[in-house]
Write a protein that holds these residues in place. Structure first.
Motif, PDB file in Angstrom:
ATOM      1  N   ALA A   1      -2.602  -3.329  11.871  1.00 10.40           N
ATOM      2  CA  ALA A   1      -2.784  -2.281  10.852  1.00 10.40           C
ATOM      3  C   ALA A   1      -4.100  -2.475  10.093  1.00 10.40           C
ATOM      4  O   ALA A   1      -4.815  -1.509   9.816  1.00 10.40           O
ATOM      5  CB  ALA A   1      -1.610  -2.274   9.889  1.00 10.40           C
ATOM      6  N   ILE A   2      -4.439  -3.713   9.789  1.00  8.30           N
ATOM      7  CA  ILE A   2      -5.695  -3.992   9.087  1.00  8.30           C
ATOM      8  C   ILE A   2      -6.882  -3.698  10.006  1.00  8.30           C
ATOM      9  O   ILE A   2      -7.850  -3.062   9.600  1.00  8.30           O
ATOM     10  CB  ILE A   2      -5.718  -5.457   8.589  1.00  8.30           C
ATOM     11  CG1 ILE A   2      -4.689  -5.641   7.474  1.00  8.30           C
ATOM     12  CG2 ILE A   2      -7.116  -5.837   8.104  1.00  8.30           C
ATOM     13  CD1 ILE A   2      -4.451  -7.082   7.084  1.00  8.30           C
ATOM     14  N   ARG A   3      -6.796  -4.143  11.248  1.00  6.14           N
ATOM     15  CA  ARG A   3      -7.884  -3.941  12.204  1.00  6.14           C
ATOM     16  C   ARG A   3      -8.143  -2.446  12.442  1.00  6.14           C
ATOM     17  O   ARG A   3      -9.284  -2.026  12.542  1.00  6.14           O
ATOM     18  CB  ARG A   3      -7.537  -4.659  13.510  1.00  6.14           C
ATOM     19  CG  ARG A   3      -8.646  -4.706  14.521  1.00  6.14           C
ATOM     20  CD  ARG A   3      -8.282  -5.540  15.748  1.00  6.14           C
ATOM     21  NE  ARG A   3      -7.027  -5.131  16.365  1.00  6.14           N
ATOM     22  CZ  ARG A   3      -5.889  -5.831  16.349  1.00  6.14           C
ATOM     23  NH1 ARG A   3      -5.847  -6.997  15.731  1.00  6.14           N
ATOM     24  NH2 ARG A   3      -4.805  -5.378  16.934  1.00  6.14           N
ATOM     25  N   ARG A   4      -7.075  -1.659  12.541  1.00  8.00           N
ATOM     26  CA  ARG A   4      -7.201  -0.226  12.802  1.00  8.00           C
ATOM     27  C   ARG A   4      -7.429   0.599  11.530  1.00  8.00           C
ATOM     28  O   ARG A   4      -7.513   1.815  11.596  1.00  8.00           O
ATOM     29  CB  ARG A   4      -5.927   0.289  13.497  1.00  8.00           C
ATOM     30  CG  ARG A   4      -5.733  -0.252  14.886  1.00  8.00           C
ATOM     31  CD  ARG A   4      -4.441   0.227  15.559  1.00  8.00           C
ATOM     32  NE  ARG A   4      -4.029   1.538  15.138  1.00  8.00           N
ATOM     33  CZ  ARG A   4      -2.874   1.820  14.519  1.00  8.00           C
ATOM     34  NH1 ARG A   4      -2.032   0.863  14.237  1.00  8.00           N
ATOM     35  NH2 ARG A   4      -2.567   3.046  14.195  1.00  8.00           N
ATOM     36  N   ARG A   5      -7.448  -0.067  10.370  1.00  9.53           N
ATOM     37  CA  ARG A   5      -7.588   0.598   9.063  1.00  9.53           C
ATOM     38  C   ARG A   5      -6.467   1.610   8.831  1.00  9.53           C
ATOM     39  O   ARG A   5      -6.670   2.676   8.253  1.00  9.53           O
ATOM     40  CB  ARG A   5      -8.957   1.264   8.943  1.00  9.53           C
ATOM     41  CG  ARG A   5     -10.093   0.271   9.003  1.00  9.53           C
ATOM     42  CD  ARG A   5     -11.426   0.943   8.755  1.00  9.53           C
ATOM     43  NE  ARG A   5     -12.476  -0.026   8.898  1.00  9.53           N
ATOM     44  CZ  ARG A   5     -13.435   0.053   9.796  1.00  9.53           C
ATOM     45  NH1 ARG A   5     -13.478   1.061  10.629  1.00  9.53           N
ATOM     46  NH2 ARG A   5     -14.359  -0.867   9.868  1.00  9.53           N
ATOM     47  N   ALA A   6      -5.294   1.279   9.297  1.00  6.37           N
ATOM     48  CA  ALA A   6      -4.146   2.184   9.207  1.00  6.37           C
ATOM     49  C   ALA A   6      -3.597   2.292   7.787  1.00  6.37           C
ATOM     50  O   ALA A   6      -3.060   3.338   7.418  1.00  6.37           O
ATOM     51  CB  ALA A   6      -3.041   1.713  10.146  1.00  6.37           C
ATOM     52  N   PHE A   7      -3.733   1.247   6.976  1.00  3.71           N
ATOM     53  CA  PHE A   7      -3.220   1.316   5.612  1.00  3.71           C
ATOM     54  C   PHE A   7      -3.959   2.378   4.802  1.00  3.71           C
ATOM     55  O   PHE A   7      -3.343   3.146   4.070  1.00  3.71           O
ATOM     56  CB  PHE A   7      -3.318  -0.046   4.910  1.00  3.71           C
ATOM     57  CG  PHE A   7      -2.314  -1.044   5.391  1.00  3.71           C
ATOM     58  CD1 PHE A   7      -0.959  -0.842   5.187  1.00  3.71           C
ATOM     59  CD2 PHE A   7      -2.719  -2.186   6.054  1.00  3.71           C
ATOM     60  CE1 PHE A   7      -0.027  -1.768   5.628  1.00  3.71           C
ATOM     61  CE2 PHE A   7      -1.794  -3.116   6.490  1.00  3.71           C
ATOM     62  CZ  PHE A   7      -0.447  -2.906   6.282  1.00  3.71           C
ATOM     63  N   GLY A   8      -5.263   2.423   4.927  1.00  3.42           N
ATOM     64  CA  GLY A   8      -6.042   3.427   4.197  1.00  3.42           C
ATOM     65  C   GLY A   8      -5.655   4.847   4.573  1.00  3.42           C
ATOM     66  O   GLY A   8      -5.541   5.722   3.714  1.00  3.42           O
ATOM     67  N   ARG A   9      -5.445   5.090   5.859  1.00  3.58           N
ATOM     68  CA  ARG A   9      -5.040   6.425   6.310  1.00  3.58           C
ATOM     69  C   ARG A   9      -3.632   6.772   5.837  1.00  3.58           C
ATOM     70  O   ARG A   9      -3.372   7.870   5.354  1.00  3.58           O
ATOM     71  CB  ARG A   9      -5.132   6.532   7.831  1.00  3.58           C
ATOM     72  CG  ARG A   9      -6.542   6.695   8.337  1.00  3.58           C
ATOM     73  CD  ARG A   9      -6.550   7.088   9.807  1.00  3.58           C
ATOM     74  NE  ARG A   9      -5.828   6.162  10.660  1.00  3.58           N
ATOM     75  CZ  ARG A   9      -6.338   5.035  11.154  1.00  3.58           C
ATOM     76  NH1 ARG A   9      -7.572   4.691  10.863  1.00  3.58           N
ATOM     77  NH2 ARG A   9      -5.620   4.249  11.930  1.00  3.58           N
TER      78      ARG A   9
END
Length: 83
Positions: A54-62
């Motif tokens: 999730a951090i690598r894919r920047r999923a939290f921000g989205r």
């Protein structure tokens, strides 16, 4: 019937009780232990693989609809201590 959520790390659907809710407080990601903090929440499995993905894919921000960079250090520390 138990609510179902999607993990932002692995994108798998799972019962809400098996996932951990994460919220953005200012620019910092915070684990919502009781799943009761106000605002949008992102759900993730409590595993290093899902959190790292999730951090690598920047999923939290989205998922949280935050455009500024998020500080993930406290989130990573939480899962290292508890996982």
């Amino acid at each position: 019937m138990e609510p179902v959520r999607t993990c932002v790390g692995c994108r798998a659907r799972a019962p809400r009780a098996t996932l951990t809710r994460v919220v953005a407080f200012d620019t910092q990601l915070v684990v919502d232990e009781r799943a009761a903090m106000p605002g949008r929440g992102a759900w993730v499995h409590a595993t290093h693989e899902c959190v790292d993905a999730a951090i690598r894919r920047r999923a939290f921000g989205r998922a949280l609809r935050v455009s500024s960079p998020l500080d993930t250090l406290s989130l990573q520390n939480h899962f290292q201590r508890n996982g």
